[in-house]
Design a protein around this motif. Sequence first.
Motif, mmCIF file in Angstrom:
data_model
loop_
_atom_site.group_PDB
_atom_site.id
_atom_site.type_symbol
_atom_site.label_atom_id
_atom_site.label_comp_id
_atom_site.label_asym_id
_atom_site.label_seq_id
_atom_site.Cartn_x
_atom_site.Cartn_y
_atom_site.Cartn_z
ATOM 1 N N THR A 1 40.694 45.700 39.562
ATOM 2 C CA THR A 1 39.319 45.388 39.189
ATOM 3 C C THR A 1 38.882 46.363 38.106
ATOM 4 O O THR A 1 39.301 47.526 38.096
ATOM 5 N N ARG B 1 29.845 43.533 29.383
ATOM 6 C CA ARG B 1 29.096 42.699 30.329
ATOM 7 C C ARG B 1 27.592 42.770 30.052
ATOM 8 O O ARG B 1 26.850 41.833 30.344
ATOM 9 N N VAL C 1 31.006 36.733 37.771
ATOM 10 C CA VAL C 1 32.148 36.784 36.854
ATOM 11 C C VAL C 1 32.249 38.128 36.154
ATOM 12 O O VAL C 1 33.357 38.644 35.936
ATOM 13 N N TRP C 2 31.116 38.751 35.826
ATOM 14 C CA TRP C 2 31.125 39.932 34.968
ATOM 15 C C TRP C 2 30.741 41.241 35.660
ATOM 16 O O TRP C 2 31.043 42.312 35.120
ATOM 17 N N LYS D 1 35.008 34.929 30.389
ATOM 18 C CA LYS D 1 35.225 35.848 31.502
ATOM 19 C C LYS D 1 35.921 37.096 30.975
ATOM 20 O O LYS D 1 36.518 37.091 29.887
ATOM 21 N N THR E 1 40.002 41.401 33.049
ATOM 22 C CA THR E 1 40.258 41.774 34.441
ATOM 23 C C THR E 1 38.971 41.608 35.234
ATOM 24 O O THR E 1 37.937 42.159 34.848
ATOM 25 N N PRO E 2 38.998 40.867 36.341
ATOM 26 C CA PRO E 2 37.768 40.626 37.100
ATOM 27 C C PRO E 2 37.183 41.913 37.679
ATOM 28 O O PRO E 2 37.911 42.889 37.908
ATOM 29 N N SER F 1 36.065 37.876 42.610
ATOM 30 C CA SER F 1 36.148 37.323 41.254
ATOM 31 C C SER F 1 37.549 36.817 40.952
ATOM 32 O O SER F 1 37.739 35.985 40.068
ATOM 33 N N HIS F 2 38.552 37.328 41.691
ATOM 34 C CA HIS F 2 39.914 36.835 41.547
ATOM 35 C C HIS F 2 40.103 35.481 42.217
ATOM 36 O O HIS F 2 41.018 34.737 41.879
#
Length: 547
Positions: free
Chosen positions: A100, A106, A232-233, A309, A312-313, A318-319
Amino acid sequence: MSNAGPLPERHEKLSPSPTLHPHNQHPSPTTIATAATTTPAAPVTPSAQDTEDKVDGVLFNNSPYLVGRGSTPHHGGGPARKHPLYGPEDPFAPPQEAATKKYARRFWILGSFSFLAMFQCLMWNTWGPLSASMDAAYPGWGSDTVAMMGNWGTITFVVFVAPMCWIMSTRGLRVGVLVCCTLVAAGVVLRVLPILFSDNVTFFTVMCHVCAILVGTAGTLIMAAPPLIAAVWFPPKQRTTATAFAQMCNVLGNSGSYLEPLLVKEPSSPHPGPEEVQEIQSDVNLLMYIWAVVGVAILVAVYLYFPAKPPTPPSLTSHVERLDFRAGVKMMARNRELLLVTLSYSLCLGVPSAWTSVLNFSLYELGMTQNDAMWVGLSTTLSSGLLALVVGRLTDLMYGYIKLTLLIFLAVNIALFYWFFLLTWGSIPVSIWQIYVTVVGGVAFNFSTCPLFFELAVESAYPCSEVMVGGIMTGANNFVGLCFLFLFFIPFESYQWVTYVLLATQGLCLIPFVFVKENYSRSNIDRSDPASAYQPFNELSSPSNAT
């Protein structure tokens, strides 16, 4: 549901979770490792309850990370399920190991979307604060025309919320936001065409209706997308804050609209002379040019940079792949908690949100002018946005108290609207300070519940797409606002009936809400990741966790 055996080896590599309160009853890292290495996994046979929990062959709410359905992380709700019901190829299973990361970009994503949301709301409420000027300078522009301009937003929302949410769910965040920008820019440009090529008032009025339809259609995603952008962010500890910020900026668009009387002359009488009419129309034309330039500029900025997106989440959930549109609709249609939250939200915010677009008419009957109403409306929207942001941030910091906070705010909201009811009916003497306290306070406490309702709904509906949850909530909200604004076409003798509707809807929203059970399914998964998650406030302050 009975235990099927200890955790299998697929969970051996799970990142160690921080110490949890006993009520959560999550297995410790030591337990997981021991179970994985000493006992082979027993096969899982789904029970009758499992079958009921299937949508298109996918099992939900049975993750070993989740407590029982309808439970809060600190009030218990049964032991964590010790057996995995996710298949090895299940796209909805929480990841065993997942990186993460938080990106500074963002804030650009949130800022650019929030500015679009603010501008869209401003365009939706363009004419309410100018009702006196439009009625005096443009034949046929009475209260019904002004109300219809606002009503187009609610009508188009109810009609287009499903296809617009489908676009964002299937095509991604970037495509959805670009569609919104294009609709808003097209609307404000079309509104300028009569000014450039014709002086016909009817042509101008028609283009204003077309603009209202396009802007209202864009509002479907602008009101539904904030929880998706946050998911998402943003990491879990910033999600409610991000949602609240976008919603704050959306309501701040009303603040901008209430500043319009500074640019457009207020008529000296209901029937001004030709010269004064020409002056008012010139001011309106200048305002239309300004908004057209701003709309096109936003479209260009979003087109240049607005990724769908991050690489990397920011969190574990988020994954996780969300349900597709069809499966999500089926899941939401039978989710009791989501339906109760949606009903409460629509009754609570539907009427006050629509009322802000026609607030002038209620204030005129209390002896206020267009300029007086401007300052009341400006104070209302500023206070609403700021209070919502503060509440959203506190919710992130003191996690686990959403329902209690909502009940307190709803009680304060009802008390303030009842005070305004007494003012409008002459039960107590009218004064300026009382108007400010009741209107500003009532609407501010009302709107500040918005990010909390959204967070509670998204948690209850996980793993449904956040934009779909936002769509169904705002669709119901706009349907209530649509019914309210249509009442302005009935020739009542006064606007005192508005206070009856305000009080009735605020009281009715409590009935379904008391039956809502808090469910933090999404955050329960994220809290298993110490890098991105956080504990409920009372767990952090628990003496047992002091060490």
